[in-house]
Motif scaffolding. Sequence first.
Motif, PDB file in Angstrom:
ATOM      1  N   ALA A 145      22.181  16.813  59.314  1.00 56.83           N
ATOM      2  CA  ALA A 145      22.020  18.211  59.740  1.00 56.83           C
ATOM      3  C   ALA A 145      21.270  19.024  58.694  1.00 56.83           C
ATOM      4  N   ALA A 146      21.489  18.717  57.418  1.00 58.98           N
ATOM      5  CA  ALA A 146      20.757  19.409  56.356  1.00 58.98           C
ATOM      6  C   ALA A 146      19.256  19.136  56.483  1.00 58.98           C
ATOM      7  N   ALA A 147      18.913  17.918  56.876  1.00 61.91           N
ATOM      8  CA  ALA A 147      17.496  17.588  57.091  1.00 61.91           C
ATOM      9  C   ALA A 147      16.924  18.395  58.250  1.00 61.91           C
ATOM     10  N   ALA A 148      17.660  18.475  59.347  1.00 62.39           N
ATOM     11  CA  ALA A 148      17.193  19.246  60.512  1.00 62.39           C
ATOM     12  C   ALA A 148      17.046  20.721  60.166  1.00 62.39           C
ATOM     13  N   LYS A 149      18.005  21.231  59.422  1.00 62.40           N
ATOM     14  CA  LYS A 149      17.959  22.639  59.014  1.00 62.40           C
ATOM     15  C   LYS A 149      16.734  22.915  58.143  1.00 62.40           C
ATOM     16  N   PHE A 150      16.441  21.988  57.225  1.00 64.76           N
ATOM     17  CA  PHE A 150      15.288  22.161  56.331  1.00 64.76           C
ATOM     18  C   PHE A 150      13.989  22.164  57.130  1.00 64.76           C
ATOM     19  N   VAL A 151      13.864  21.248  58.087  1.00 68.49           N
ATOM     20  CA  VAL A 151      12.650  21.188  58.902  1.00 68.49           C
ATOM     21  C   VAL A 151      12.486  22.467  59.711  1.00 68.49           C
ATOM     22  N   SER A 152      13.592  22.998  60.238  1.00 71.45           N
ATOM     23  CA  SER A 152      13.520  24.228  61.032  1.00 71.45           C
ATOM     24  C   SER A 152      13.092  25.422  60.193  1.00 71.45           C
ATOM     25  N   GLU A 153      13.434  25.393  58.901  1.00 73.82           N
ATOM     26  CA  GLU A 153      13.125  26.513  58.005  1.00 73.82           C
ATOM     27  C   GLU A 153      11.757  26.391  57.342  1.00 73.82           C
ATOM     28  N   ASN A 154      11.049  25.291  57.601  1.00 71.89           N
ATOM     29  CA  ASN A 154       9.733  25.071  56.981  1.00 71.89           C
ATOM     30  C   ASN A 154       8.695  24.690  58.043  1.00 71.89           C
ATOM     31  N   PRO A 155       8.394  25.605  58.938  1.00 66.24           N
ATOM     32  CA  PRO A 155       7.467  25.292  60.035  1.00 66.24           C
ATOM     33  C   PRO A 155       6.025  25.105  59.586  1.00 66.24           C
ATOM     34  N   ASP A 156       5.688  25.532  58.378  1.00 67.15           N
ATOM     35  CA  ASP A 156       4.312  25.390  57.908  1.00 67.15           C
ATOM     36  C   ASP A 156       3.980  23.969  57.479  1.00 67.15           C
ATOM     37  N   SER A 157       5.001  23.130  57.300  1.00 69.75           N
ATOM     38  CA  SER A 157       4.782  21.733  56.905  1.00 69.75           C
ATOM     39  C   SER A 157       5.185  20.818  58.048  1.00 69.75           C
ATOM     40  N   LEU A 159       6.939  18.107  59.075  1.00 71.87           N
ATOM     41  CA  LEU A 159       8.030  17.275  58.583  1.00 71.87           C
ATOM     42  C   LEU A 159       8.807  16.689  59.756  1.00 71.87           C
ATOM     43  N   GLY A 160       9.448  15.568  59.495  1.00 65.73           N
ATOM     44  CA  GLY A 160      10.338  14.974  60.479  1.00 65.73           C
ATOM     45  C   GLY A 160      11.747  14.919  59.936  1.00 65.73           C
ATOM     46  N   ALA A 161      12.729  14.976  60.822  1.00 66.41           N
ATOM     47  CA  ALA A 161      14.131  14.833  60.444  1.00 66.41           C
ATOM     48  C   ALA A 161      14.782  13.826  61.372  1.00 66.41           C
ATOM     49  N   ILE A 162      15.672  13.033  60.823  1.00 68.55           N
ATOM     50  CA  ILE A 162      16.445  12.093  61.635  1.00 68.55           C
ATOM     51  C   ILE A 162      17.866  12.626  61.753  1.00 68.55           C
ATOM     52  N   GLY A 163      18.344  12.744  62.989  1.00 65.33           N
ATOM     53  CA  GLY A 163      19.685  13.266  63.192  1.00 65.33           C
ATOM     54  C   GLY A 163      20.094  13.167  64.649  1.00 65.33           C
ATOM     55  N   ASN A 164      21.163  13.889  65.001  1.00 65.51           N
ATOM     56  CA  ASN A 164      21.680  13.795  66.360  1.00 65.51           C
ATOM     57  C   ASN A 164      21.118  14.890  67.268  1.00 65.51           C
ATOM     58  N   GLU A 165      21.438  14.759  68.545  1.00 61.77           N
ATOM     59  CA  GLU A 165      20.927  15.698  69.543  1.00 61.77           C
ATOM     60  C   GLU A 165      21.457  17.109  69.319  1.00 61.77           C
ATOM     61  N   LEU A 166      22.691  17.215  68.814  1.00 62.08           N
ATOM     62  CA  LEU A 166      23.280  18.525  68.551  1.00 62.08           C
ATOM     63  C   LEU A 166      22.498  19.275  67.477  1.00 62.08           C
ATOM     64  N   SER A 167      22.044  18.555  66.449  1.00 63.61           N
ATOM     65  CA  SER A 167      21.288  19.212  65.380  1.00 63.61           C
ATOM     66  C   SER A 167      19.916  19.663  65.877  1.00 63.61           C
ATOM     67  N   ALA A 168      19.309  18.894  66.794  1.00 65.70           N
ATOM     68  CA  ALA A 168      18.032  19.328  67.378  1.00 65.70           C
ATOM     69  C   ALA A 168      18.230  20.624  68.149  1.00 65.70           C
ATOM     70  N   GLU A 169      19.315  20.693  68.911  1.00 70.62           N
ATOM     71  CA  GLU A 169      19.614  21.902  69.682  1.00 70.62           C
ATOM     72  C   GLU A 169      19.956  23.077  68.770  1.00 70.62           C
ATOM     73  N   LYS A 170      20.778  22.810  67.767  1.00 67.36           N
ATOM     74  CA  LYS A 170      21.233  23.872  66.871  1.00 67.36           C
ATOM     75  C   LYS A 170      20.078  24.484  66.092  1.00 67.36           C
ATOM     76  N   TYR A 171      19.154  23.657  65.623  1.00 57.41           N
ATOM     77  CA  TYR A 171      18.079  24.147  64.744  1.00 57.41           C
ATOM     78  C   TYR A 171      16.730  24.255  65.446  1.00 57.41           C
ATOM     79  N   GLY A 172      16.727  24.158  66.768  1.00 54.60           N
ATOM     80  CA  GLY A 172      15.516  24.428  67.539  1.00 54.60           C
ATOM     81  C   GLY A 172      14.399  23.430  67.331  1.00 54.60           C
ATOM     82  N   LEU A 173      14.729  22.157  67.213  1.00 51.74           N
ATOM     83  CA  LEU A 173      13.717  21.123  66.996  1.00 51.74           C
ATOM     84  C   LEU A 173      13.480  20.328  68.276  1.00 51.74           C
ATOM     85  N   ASN A 174      12.306  19.722  68.352  1.00 56.02           N
ATOM     86  CA  ASN A 174      11.974  18.851  69.473  1.00 56.02           C
ATOM     87  C   ASN A 174      12.212  17.394  69.080  1.00 56.02           C
TER      88      ASN A 174
END
Length: 296
Positions: A145-157, A159-174
């Motif tokens: 989740a920390a990885a997903a959160k970091f990717v969501s907070e750095n849209p200018d780079s 980046l990819g994150a590996i995690g669960n479906e809940l973290s994608a939903e929580k942090y607005g990732l595809n």
Amino acid sequence: MFNKFQVSERKIRVKIAYLGPQASFTDLAVKRAFPDEETVSYVTIPDCIEAVIENEVDYAVVPLENALEGSVHITVDYLFHEANLAIVAELTSAIQQHLMIHPAWSDSEEQIGKILSHSHALAQCHKFLHKQFRGVPLEQTTSTAAAAKFVSENPDSFLGAIGNELSAEKYGLNILHENIHDFAYNHTRFIVLHKTPDPLTLPQEKSMEKTTLMVTLPKDRSGALHQVLSTFAWRQLNLSKIESRPLKTGLGDYFFLIDVAHEMDDVLLPGAISEMEALGCRVKMIGTYSSYLLDN
């Protein structure tokens, strides 16, 4: 201390620490097991454990073992060297790993610049990453989740994150690629820790009763491990796990984590413990508890 249902009857919510941030796999397990209790995220596993010791929370839920990557060593070592807490329940949950990106890069034809996740998640997806993203740097984070959160907070780079479906939903990732773990059976054991050893009773499906011991052998005694295992064998006590960990006192010095597929009784397990102590072993009981299967 009351178990969960006794607490609920009194309309008192207990407070549970988990390895965060929100939408981590530990958070997902806690939501399934304790949907009505107050939860607090912590950055590291030791932080979760210390929160119980310092009375900031009533319980802590931390990962203990993954089916693909084995034990979470920091959990095992902290319980042996630093904490005097009991395992009062075990939660087993299926783990599905996905590769996620910020939506700003969904139509990009560029290569992902870096992939972030917890070390276990990166290892669980090794074959996929080696085939699809060979040469792309991998960076470890404190949780998926920390990885997903970091990717969501750095849209200018990109980046990819590996995690669960809940973290994608929580942090607005595809989700770019689904179910990228290398083997289909990917489950994690989480343990519930408490100051007192009273087992928790939960409404989920129970798989077995367990007792966890940490055993230190007498130094330089030939056949000591064989003798320890014999104390269980002749009593027909099945061991679901045995693992050695360094004592951190010198090369070749170890303690053993032993899971016995049996609840603490009045005869068999006390007899085995007494026999091991008579052999010169130090035995630390970490808990006798039920193991629960969480819904996928």
